[in-house]
Design an enzyme around this catalytic site. Structure first.
Site, PDB file in Angstrom:
ATOM      1  N   GLY A  75      -2.342  18.913   6.612  1.00 31.16           N
ATOM      2  CA  GLY A  75      -1.903  20.026   5.774  1.00 31.16           C
ATOM      3  C   GLY A  75      -3.125  20.848   5.365  1.00 31.16           C
ATOM      4  O   GLY A  75      -4.164  20.291   5.037  1.00 31.16           O
ATOM      5  N   ASN A 100      -7.931 -40.008  13.481  1.00 32.77           N
ATOM      6  CA  ASN A 100      -7.401 -39.785  12.125  1.00 32.77           C
ATOM      7  C   ASN A 100      -5.886 -39.681  12.101  1.00 32.77           C
ATOM      8  O   ASN A 100      -5.290 -39.617  11.037  1.00 32.77           O
ATOM      9  CB  ASN A 100      -8.014 -38.520  11.522  1.00 32.77           C
ATOM     10  N   ARG A 118       3.981   6.401  17.238  1.00 33.95           N
ATOM     11  CA  ARG A 118       2.985   6.598  18.299  1.00 33.95           C
ATOM     12  C   ARG A 118       2.000   5.434  18.419  1.00 33.95           C
ATOM     13  O   ARG A 118       1.271   5.331  19.398  1.00 33.95           O
ATOM     14  CB  ARG A 118       2.222   7.905  18.058  1.00 33.95           C
ATOM     15  N   THR A 162       7.199  12.354   2.302  1.00 41.44           N
ATOM     16  CA  THR A 162       6.310  11.811   1.262  1.00 41.44           C
ATOM     17  C   THR A 162       6.820  12.110  -0.150  1.00 41.44           C
ATOM     18  O   THR A 162       6.605  11.319  -1.066  1.00 41.44           O
ATOM     19  CB  THR A 162       4.886  12.370   1.435  1.00 41.44           C
ATOM     20  N   ASP A 206      -2.214   4.797   5.063  1.00 37.29           N
ATOM     21  CA  ASP A 206      -2.795   4.824   6.412  1.00 37.29           C
ATOM     22  C   ASP A 206      -4.127   5.582   6.450  1.00 37.29           C
ATOM     23  O   ASP A 206      -4.559   6.024   7.509  1.00 37.29           O
ATOM     24  CB  ASP A 206      -1.803   5.431   7.417  1.00 37.29           C
TER      25      ASP A 206
HETATM   26  C1  UD1 Z   1       0.502  13.967   5.017  1.00 34.61           C
HETATM   27  C2  UD1 Z   1       0.472  15.278   4.214  1.00 34.61           C
HETATM   28  C3  UD1 Z   1      -0.604  16.192   4.803  1.00 34.61           C
HETATM   29  C4  UD1 Z   1      -1.944  15.500   4.784  1.00 34.61           C
HETATM   30  C5  UD1 Z   1      -1.847  14.155   5.529  1.00 34.61           C
HETATM   31  C6  UD1 Z   1      -3.128  13.380   5.347  1.00 34.61           C
HETATM   32  C7  UD1 Z   1       2.787  15.631   3.506  1.00 34.61           C
HETATM   33  C8  UD1 Z   1       4.018  16.433   3.711  1.00 34.61           C
HETATM   34  N1  UD1 Z   1       1.766  15.916   4.305  1.00 34.61           N
HETATM   35  O1  UD1 Z   1       0.912  14.299   6.332  1.00 34.61           O
HETATM   36  O2  UD1 Z   1      -0.678  17.396   4.050  1.00 34.61           O
HETATM   37  O3  UD1 Z   1      -2.917  16.323   5.399  1.00 34.61           O
HETATM   38  O4  UD1 Z   1      -0.775  13.358   4.976  1.00 34.61           O
HETATM   39  O5  UD1 Z   1      -3.075  12.219   6.127  1.00 34.61           O
HETATM   40  O6  UD1 Z   1       2.733  14.810   2.629  1.00 34.61           O
HETATM   41  N2  UD1 Z   1       5.401   7.854   4.201  1.00 34.61           N
HETATM   42  C9  UD1 Z   1       6.410   7.189   3.534  1.00 34.61           C
HETATM   43  N3  UD1 Z   1       7.674   7.657   3.590  1.00 34.61           N
HETATM   44  C10 UD1 Z   1       8.003   8.790   4.268  1.00 34.61           C
HETATM   45  C11 UD1 Z   1       6.963   9.475   4.943  1.00 34.61           C
HETATM   46  C12 UD1 Z   1       5.679   8.978   4.892  1.00 34.61           C
HETATM   47  O7  UD1 Z   1       6.168   6.152   2.906  1.00 34.61           O
HETATM   48  O8  UD1 Z   1       9.165   9.162   4.249  1.00 34.61           O
HETATM   49  C13 UD1 Z   1       4.030   7.334   4.116  1.00 34.61           C
HETATM   50  C14 UD1 Z   1       3.454   6.941   5.468  1.00 34.61           C
HETATM   51  O9  UD1 Z   1       3.654   5.581   5.744  1.00 34.61           O
HETATM   52  C15 UD1 Z   1       1.982   7.266   5.307  1.00 34.61           C
HETATM   53  C16 UD1 Z   1       1.951   8.372   4.256  1.00 34.61           C
HETATM   54  O10 UD1 Z   1       3.194   8.355   3.632  1.00 34.61           O
HETATM   55  O11 UD1 Z   1       1.268   6.148   4.809  1.00 34.61           O
HETATM   56  C17 UD1 Z   1       1.700   9.731   4.881  1.00 34.61           C
HETATM   57  O12 UD1 Z   1       2.768  10.022   5.745  1.00 34.61           O
HETATM   58  P1  UD1 Z   1       2.569  10.729   7.137  1.00 34.61           P
HETATM   59  O13 UD1 Z   1       3.895  10.848   7.803  1.00 34.61           O
HETATM   60  O14 UD1 Z   1       1.497  10.065   7.899  1.00 34.61           O
HETATM   61  O15 UD1 Z   1       2.107  12.173   6.658  1.00 34.61           O
HETATM   62  P2  UD1 Z   1       1.275  13.234   7.471  1.00 34.61           P
HETATM   63  O16 UD1 Z   1       2.137  13.904   8.440  1.00 34.61           O
HETATM   64  O17 UD1 Z   1       0.037  12.603   7.975  1.00 34.61           O
HETATM   65 CA    CA Z   2      -0.809  10.457   8.289  1.00 33.15          CA
END
Ligand code: UD1
Ligand code: CA
Length: 455
Positions: free
Chosen positions: A141, A383, A15, A81, A104
């Site tokens: 979450g 120069n 996005r 994650t 992030d």
């Molecule tokens: C996650 C949490 C959520 C929390 C939120 C806070 C989970 C399932 N959920 O959700 O409870 O409230 O963060 O911001 O963890 N990333 C990877 N590999 C992946 C997926 C994500 O490296 O396969 C990294 C992303 O780059 C990011 C971080 O993990 O830096 C969080 O991932 P994101 O997809 O943003 O999680 P949220 O949906 O925000």
């Molecule tokens: Ca996030």
């Protein structure tokens, strides 16, 4: 007791509509990932690892250039994650406690990590989640507590019941784990949820022995999924840096258009004027006036310095210097005490000695200039011969006449003078005058309307 930190940075961030991995999107001109890394460094972990994924070459290139001592793990497919953390198994095995952070969420701070760690240790928890209360919890979450108010689970937005969706306490995405508890929980995570992803948050239920450390500062949870989110983070960071500087004695008449990076240091009684951008590791002394319309990046600036409409990158400016309006200092420039640099002057990779004056329309590149030198208007060091660059050396108290061209390599001795309009191709000995121009001819009784009459 050893501690490690895993920073998750594998996601794409669709996005955001960027070619980069989302974590490289910038807040105050610094990638979000760098904010998180700096927080981790400040905490002082024994080991720090980053999990890269989407466009790994960009994330890893950034790390190699700026954070050499950090280990990198690779997640080939973004399956969630929980899967991302399991890629850093080697790091988890090598420490007693592991902190997981989101790449992030740039506003996490070391103090919060410390307080959460203290709770984690005091309660002997298997996992401690850092949470906060938000007015608008949508997307995060939720922290689920059982009937006896015991923290029992984290429910992702997509998996929430309407009742659960009303909960305002949310998961920041930062956690402390007991390493052994994390290692035994990771293989038990499944992808049976609304997103089909392996959620790290499932560890709370799997490990059971969980604590939530609720932070008073909701900003630690703020992240960015869109450009509008990123703009809001920038605005928030911009105001908080300016407020921090005000606390430290820095003055602002108006904060319009002022952007100051969070690593910048500025001394008391310095005044920053509108449309001034100060970035990188810049340090500015006391009692200066910076701006309006200046852009200063990675510079060291002394006390009592006056910069008006100046652009300066990787330059050093000592005390009591006055520069501008409309001057540029390029990398490798050192301006000694008491120097005056006026309008439309560009200086590159040069040292300008104490009390020298470069008042107007001048270019000095690859030059070593002594003390008390005076440059007339419109002097140029040539120069570059199209292939190589050469230095120009000018001694103390020299006088460089208006419109002098100095063809490098060339030396002008102490107390020497070059006549206005001279192109200097040979060294000028000290205490001498170099004149290099044709004899002036005078044609008498010249009728300036001659051509018109002829027609
Ligand atoms: C996650 C949490 C959520 C929390 C939120 C806070 C989970 C399932 N959920 O959700 O409870 O409230 O963060 O911001 O963890 N990333 C990877 N590999 C992946 C997926 C994500 O490296 O396969 C990294 C992303 O780059 C990011 C971080 O993990 O830096 C969080 O991932 P994101 O997809 O943003 O999680 P949220 O949906 O925000
Ligand atoms: Ca996030």
């Amino acid at each position: 007791m050893t501690t490690g930190c895993i920073i998750l940075a594998g996601g794409a961030g669709k996005r955001m509509k960027t070619e980069k991995p989302k974590v490289l999107c910038e807040v105050l001109k610094k990638p979000m990932l760098a904010w998180v890394l700096d927080c981790a460094r400040e905490f002082g972990f024994d080991k720090i690892g980053v999990v890269s994924g989407y466009r790994r070459e960009m994330t890893e290139g950034f790390l190699n250039a700026n954070y050499e001592d950090i280990s990198v793990f690779y997640q080939d497919e973004q399956k969630g994650t929980g899967d991302a953390v399991s890629r850093a198994e080697e790091l988890i095995r090598s420490v007693d406690r592991v902190c997981v952070l989101c790449g992030d969420a740039p506003f996490m701070d070391a103090r919060t990590l410390k307080s959460a760690f203290e709770l984690h240790e005091k309660t002997n928890a298997g996992v401690t989640v850092i949470s906060a209360e938000l007015y608008e919890p949508f997307g995060y979450g939720r922290i689920i507590r059982d009937s006896s108010d015991r923290f029992s689970a984290i429910r992702e937005q997509k998996d929430c019941s309407p009742e659960e969706a009303k909960i305002c306490e949310i998961n920041s995405g930062a956690y402390w784990f007991d390493s052994e508890a994390l290692l035994s929980a990771l293989p038990k995570i499944t992808n049976k949820n609304a997103s089909g992803e392996y959620y790290l948050t499932d560890c709370v239920e799997i490990i059971g022995n969980a604590q939530a450390y609720k932070s008073e500062n909701p900003a630690i949870t703020f992240g960015a999924n869109t450009r509008a989110d990123l703009y809001r983070l920038n605005e928030k960071a911009r105001t908080s840096v300016i407020e921090r500087l005000m606390d430290e004695g820095v003055s602002f008449i108006s904060t319009d258009g002022i952007i100051i990076g969070n690593d910048v240091k500025i001394g008391a009684d310095t005044l920053i004027l509108p449309n001034t951008i100060i970035l990188g590791k810049t340090v500015i002394g006391k009692n200066c006036e910076i701006g309006a319309n200046s852009r200063i990046e990675d510079c060291v600036i002394g006390d009592n310095v006056f910069l008006d409409n100046v652009k300066a990158v990787s330059a050093t400016v000592e005390d009591n210097v006055k520069i501008g309006p409309f001057a540029q200092l390029r990398p490798g420039t050192v301006i000694r005490r008491g120097v005056k640099i006026g309008d439309f002057v560009e200086i590159k990779n040069s040292e300008i000695g104490e009390n020298t004056s470069v008042a107007h329309l001048t270019y000095l590149g690859d030059s070593d200039v002594g003390r008390g030198v005076n440059f007339g208007c419109g002097c140029v060091t040539a120069n570059y011969d199209g292939i190589n660059k050469y230095r120009t050396v000018i001694g103390d108290d020299a006088f460089i006449g208006c419109n002098t061209n100095l063809i490098a390599p060339v030396k002008v001795g102490n107390n020497a003078t070059t006549a206005a309009g001279s192109t200097i191709t040979k060294d000028v000995p000290e205490n001498s005058l170099a004149v290099e121009r044709g004899q002036m001819r005078v044609i008498e009784n010249w009728d300036k309307n001659f051509k018109r009459k002829k027609k």
